[in-house]
Design an enzyme around this catalytic site. Structure first.
Site: not given
Ligand SMILES: Cc1ncc(COP(=O)(O)O)c(C=O)c1O
Lengths: 405, 140
Positions: A122, A199, A202, A225, A363
């Site tokens: 991401h 990370d 998900q 999430k 993203c």
């Molecule tokens: C794999 C992953 N990392 C990071 C993020 C960023 O999360 P947040 O916007 O809640 O900080 C997301 C959110 O879409 C994600 O899917």
């Protein structure tokens, strides 16, 4: 077996019409909906319990502090961390990654060092590392992915070197759903003495996360999430690593003593929690985790896998539909395109039918570039979704196909 | 025909449809009919920064009147930008600057004018007005 009718009743937002059709919410990878327990917890906090924490002698403040620290304890147990001070409350995944990347840039990375990420990340696990590399003179290296959306492990082994100072990769891909072989990555990196950040944005909503079994050095996730509130998240870090990193932000709560000559920082976890935190968010996140644990993540994972299998089979039967992300091991995410139909067109018609999907690059522009596509349509399922809803999506896609071809 | 005549003409065309499906089918048809822009002209110079669907816009200027060609990679957007250029082409810069685009709302497509849809339509209308302003400045 999950009691779907009971579960669906717990989520007030699901019972509404959008564009005159019953809402079908398939955008869970972007953000999940909240059970009534979470909404009630937040409202009860503000109605009856609100006060600032860690600072007052008065009863309300003491009670709020206790609840806040109880949430930390619950999350420690949920993630199976060794200590509760290894749980840092953040604004979310992005914030957690920035905290670590910033600390590495300041204290660890030197010119010539390398940071290893993957093509599957991401943007929020790319850009903070680019910034860290820019300010420290380190270099960003990227593990490539195969056509099925999986890391090419032999390239990972090659890219990992003495220059690597951290590996930062996702546990589950948001764009393609791939569940990544993180155990292998952690073991291999540790053999070279390299720490690993996972990370888990998900992964946390779909499975039991055990940081001890993963043996990762950092794990980040977002409350929103995970059926909890927005604006709050968790950074887990091994004590030794959190102690090595400098504070991220300065302010109240993160200090032991302040004078103009020298300020002494507070110990973990407070060193990384400057200012009044999102107390209601933390309590809501705890309630969300309790709610999921009452259902059980094993049962959740099993049911979502059924949805994934059912959905993949059903959607694949549509002529001209291509699924992106076909890894053996996947979370309940189906990213796809139908022939040459632009994802925006598909998403617009589905919205008219009451079906919420995500369209675009999610993203993760590098992944879209890798596949040479402008983006995808993504249907991502949570445990409150049903096979009947997937049938409605299927019918909707047949309609889309007819309209655009 | 004035800008408003052309808007009323579109509203009239759309009044034949009762439900959203028919409306969207018509937008898709319009999208297919748009002459569009040749691929080699779809350069960054003419790209309107939308987000999800890309929009290209090329202005031209003939004896004091302005004309626009537009295209998009998404067909619904293509139909929408086609309607906007049909309304705003063949007008003076002053008329474009003073125009009020009421047809989108009247047809019941207001949602597409919301910046959050990130389809490039709003940015395109802004861009058209910027071009009109530049032509006015040149004429003065
Ligand atoms: C794999 C992953 N990392 C990071 C993020 C960023 O999360 P947040 O916007 O809640 O900080 C997301 C959110 O879409 C994600 O899917």
């Amino acid at each position: 077996m999950l009691d779907l009718s009971k579960i669906r009743k717990d989520f007030p937002i699901l019972h509404q019409e959008v564009n005159g059709k019953p809402l079908i919410y398939f955008d869970n990878a972007a953000s999940t909906q909240k059970p009534k327990a979470v909404i009630d917890r937040i409202s009860r906090y503000y109605a009856q319990e609100h006060s600032n924490i860690h600072r007052g002698v008065h009863s309300l403040s003491a009670a709020a502090t206790e609840e806040y620290e109880l949430a930390r304890k619950t999350i420690q147990q949920h993630l199976n961390a060794s200590h509760d001070h290894e749980i840092i409350f953040t604004k979310g995944t992005t914030d957690g990654i920035n905290l670590v990347a910033n600390g590495f840039a300041k204290s660890i990375l030197k010119p010539g060092d390398e940071v290893l990420i993957s093509e599957l990340e991401h943007h929020s696990n790319i850009v903070p590392w680019q910034l860290a590399c820019e300010s420290s003179g380190a270099k960003l290296k990227v593990i490539p992915i195969s056509d099925s959306g999986e890391w090419i492990m032999k390239d990972f082994y090659k890219l990992l070197s003495k220059k690597t100072k951290i590996v930062a990769v996702n546990h589950v891909s948001n764009a393609l759903g791939t569940i990544n072989p993180v155990n292998d990555v952690v073991d291999t990196a540790h053999r070279m003495g390299v720490p690993v950040l996972l990370d888990g944005a998900q992964a946390a909503p779909h499975m039991n996360v055990d940081v001890k079994a993963l043996n990762c050095d950092f794990y980040v996730l977002s409350g929103h999430k995970l059926f909890g509130p927005t604006g709050v998240g968790v950074l887990y870090g091994k004590e030794e690593w959190l102690n090595k990193l400098p504070p991220y932000q300065g302010g109240g709560d993160m200090i032991k003593s302040v004078s103009f000559e020298k300020t002494e920082y507070n110990e973990l976890p407070f060193k990384f929690e400057a200012g009044t935190p999102h107390i209601a968010g933390v309590l809501g996140m705890k309630t969300a985790i309790d709610y999921c644990n009452a259902i059980g993540f094993d049962a959740i994972a099993k049911y979502e896998h059924e949805l994934l299998e059912y959905g993949s089979k059903k959607l694949s039967s549509i002529e001209g539909l291509t699924i992106y992300g076909t890894a053996e091991n996947k979370a309940s995410v189906i990213s796809f395109l139908i022939d040459e139909i632009h994802p925006y067109d598909t998403g617009t018609i589905l919205d008219k039918l009451g079906i919420a999907v995500r369209t675009g690059h999610h993203c993760t522009e590098p992944i879209m570039t890798r596949f040479g596509i402008p983006g995808t349509v993504r249907a991502s399922f949570a445990f409150y979704n049903t096979k009947e809803e997937i049938d409605v999506l299927y019918e909707g896609l047949l309609r889309v196909k007819k309209m655009f071809e | 025909m004035t800008i408003n005549d052309r808007q009323n003409e579109l509203i009239e065309e759309f009044s034949m449809f009762d439900d959203w499906m028919e409306k969207y089918e018509y937008i898709i048809d319009l999208g297919k009919e748009v002459t569009g822009i040749a691929d080699d002209l779809k350069t960054d110079d003419y790209l309107v920064k939308g987000c999800q669907s890309r929009v290209w816009l090329i202005p031209s200027n003939k004896s004091g009147r302005v004309y626009f060609d537009a295209d998009s990679d998404a067909i619904i957007t293509r139909g929408l930008v086609g309607m906007v250029t049909r309304v705003l082409s063949d007008a003076t810069p002053k008329e474009i600057l003073e125009s009020d685009l009421f047809f989108v709302d009247k047809i019941g497509l207001k949602e597409h004018l919301s910046p959050t849809r990130s389809n490039g339509l709003v940015s395109m209308i802004k861009k058209i007005k910027t071009y009109a302003l530049a032509y006015t400045a040149k004429a003065n």
